[in-house]
Write an enzyme that holds these catalytic residues in place. Structure first.
Site, PDB file in Angstrom:
ATOM      1  CG  HIS A 150      35.244  41.285  34.265  1.00 20.27           C
ATOM      2  ND1 HIS A 150      36.463  41.267  35.138  1.00 20.27           N
ATOM      3  CD2 HIS A 150      35.269  42.470  33.956  1.00 20.27           C
ATOM      4  CE1 HIS A 150      36.972  42.571  35.052  1.00 20.27           C
ATOM      5  NE2 HIS A 150      36.210  43.063  34.210  1.00 20.27           N
ATOM      6  CE  LYS A 154      37.939  40.384  31.683  1.00 17.70           C
ATOM      7  NZ  LYS A 154      38.210  40.888  30.273  1.00 17.70           N
TER       8      LYS A 154
END
Length: 239
Positions: A150, A154
């Site tokens: 990600h 995140k």
């Protein structure tokens, strides 16, 4: 034949997912009608592009709706769930970080209304979830590894989706191991690898646009309409 539009309440309308839901639902006025957009604070404008906005404190006064779609915060979850039960309306929720007591409340509410809670509303991930469970059942004794990638903003790792896929592997009898990568602006990528002697299988899902999650939530809302009370997974709604 004219079809009555599905009446939606968007809870968490000021967030990134809420804004995507408002935009995408507006593309289908013949089948979707946003009757209320709920934000944490008092809205600067009461009506935007024909959609009435409400503060979270005004939730009990929201107009009649068929399904609520919730991408908000755990502290706003309980009043919305209670309102859905009171109104007999369905609930689609992607709010993360809910407590064990809130999960228990979800289970109890499923006796009265149709609902779906998911960490990821991508239809592709829903199919991947089923494939992972089937592969784990068929490949007893193989190593199972889940690698998720990600964007750098995140914070949680492994991702909620990786843990959901891991639960699917466990239902199939595998014991998954996890690895996480945070780099650039990756929207989301999940690799589930089954490794045996001299061979391996890789199951991969890549998200390139966050709109897929909003589209999946709108799909789930449509599919909940007319269903019996119960707790559904996204993959259940594909069948």
């Amino acid at each position: 034949m004219n079809q009555t539009p599905l009446r939606l309440l968007i809870h968490g309308a000021s967030g990134r997912m809420g804004q995507a839901l408002l935009r995408l639902a507006a593309e289908h006025p013949e089948s979707l009608q946003i009757v209320a957009a709920v934000t944490g604070r008092a809205p600067a404008q009461r009506v935007v592009d024909g959609v009435p906005f409400f503060a979270a404190s005004e939730l009990p006064g929201a107009p009649a709706f068929d399904v609520a779609i919730d991408f908000s915060l755990p502290e706003g979850f309980d009043p919305l769930l209670a309102l859905c039960v009171e109104r007999g309306a369905g609930l689609v929720s992607g709010t993360t970080g809910i407590s064990s007591s809130q999960r228990q409340a979800l289970e109890a509410a499923a006796a009265s209304i149709p609902l779906v809670w998911a960490s990821n509303f991508s239809l592709g991930v829903a199919v991947l979830d089923e494939l992972v469970e089937r592969a784990a059942q068929a490949l007893a004794g193989w190593d199972c590894d889940i690698v998720e990638s990600h964007h750098t903003q995140k914070k949680d790792a492994p991702s909620g989706t990786a843990l959901t896929l891991g639960a699917a592997a466990q239902r199939g009898g595998a014991e998954p191991h996890y690895a996480s990568l945070r780099a650039g602006d990756i929207v989301g990528e999940h690799l589930v690898q089954f490794t045996g002697l001299g061979e391996r299988i890789e199951l991969v899902h890549r998200a390139t646009n966050r709109d897929i999650f909003a589209r999946g939530a709108l799909f789930a809302a449509r599919q909940l309409q007319g269903r019996a009370p119960g707790s559904y997974r996204v993959r259940d709604l594909l069948q």
